[in-house]
Design a protein around this motif. Structure first.
Motif, PDB file in Angstrom:
ATOM      1  N   LYS A 106       0.822  -1.203   0.000  1.00 23.61           N
ATOM      2  CA  LYS A 106       0.000   0.000   0.000  1.00 23.61           C
ATOM      3  C   LYS A 106       0.861   1.260   0.000  1.00 23.61           C
ATOM      4  CE  LYS A 106      -3.952  -2.062   2.431  1.00 23.61           C
ATOM      5  NZ  LYS A 106      -4.739  -2.045   3.693  1.00 23.61           N
ATOM      6  N   ASP A 107       1.943   1.248   0.769  1.00 26.07           N
ATOM      7  CA  ASP A 107       2.819   2.419   0.849  1.00 26.07           C
ATOM      8  C   ASP A 107       3.477   2.710  -0.494  1.00 26.07           C
ATOM      9  OD1 ASP A 107       2.183   2.689   3.513  1.00 26.07           O
ATOM     10  OD2 ASP A 107       4.046   1.813   4.264  1.00 26.07           O
ATOM     11  N   ALA A 110       1.020   4.138  -2.922  1.00 25.82           N
ATOM     12  CA  ALA A 110       0.808   5.554  -2.611  1.00 25.82           C
ATOM     13  C   ALA A 110       1.960   6.397  -3.144  1.00 25.82           C
ATOM     14  CB  ALA A 110       0.662   5.745  -1.103  1.00 25.82           C
TER      15      ALA A 110
END
Length: 221
Positions: A106-107, A110
């Protein structure tokens, strides 16, 4: 026609991700995207796919490398890069997870969105392509990510790659009405970070994102 190609690809991505489950091979997922596209007016294109364990990142590949069997917990990366009805190209790329996405994945997704946003801020009429490339790699270095060594941003039209090319050897500048795809792609740590969408250049820079597929890692229950 470009808008129609993007909307077709949204549908192809939804159809492919809806079918992903343990036991399928990567080529099966790509075939679903291709079937959807061809049933909605596409005649040509490429469908790159790669599944990977959560701690073994890989890059998506052509059909002859798509023999891996998808397992529970895998990440699946899919690129739909084909012509829509009328022959104009666009491309859409996302990942899904057979389960829950890790925080690391997810990081990095992003950050890929941030890298794309940074690139879009530079795509204004009159800007030299080589300046965009240099600024992007400086952005990646400053943020501890790998420099771009491939073609991560380019024009599209009646072919899947057309000039301008965002590289250090491109003499062209960004101009109004160009159709541009931006797809930052890199491996960092244990995950693949990437995202891919199309934009039309307007007088003040890129317009709205042409694809409507959500800007998320799709988690498949």
């Amino acid at each position: 026609l470009i808008h129609r190609a993007a909307l077709m690809q949204d549908g192809a991505m939804r159809a492919a991700f809806a079918a992903v489950e343990p036991g399928l091979r990567d080529r099966d997922v790509a075939a679903i995207a291709q079937c959807y596209s061809q049933r909605h007016g596409s005649e040509n294109g490429i469908y790159l796919c790669a599944s990977m364990p959560p701690d073994q990142p890989a890059r998506f590949n052509q059909r002859h490398f798509q023999n891996r069997v998808i397992k529970e917990g895998d990440t699946v990366a899919l690129l739909v890069e084909d012509a829509g009805p009328g022959g104009m190209y666009a491309e859409l790329g996302r990942c899904c997870v057979v389960g829950k996405a890790s925080q690391e994945l997810k990081d990095e997704f992003a950050f890929a969105l941030d890298a794309r946003k940074f690139t879009l801020s530079l795509l204004r009429p009159g800007t030299p392509c080589k300046d965009v490339y240099a600024a992007y790699n400086d952005f990646m270095r400053r943020n501890g990510r790998p420099e771009e060594k491939r073609l991560y941003c380019h024009g599209q039209g009646y072919d899947l790659v057309e000039r301008p090319l965002i590289r250090d050897d491109e003499p062209m500048t960004i101009a109004k009405d160009m159709s541009i795809v931006v797809h930052p792609t890199y491996i960092r740590g244990q995950v693949l970070g990437w995202v891919c969408d199309n934009y039309l250049i307007e007088a003040g820079g890129p317009g709205e994102r042409l694809h409507r597929f959500p800007e998320v890692i799709t988690e498949l229950g």
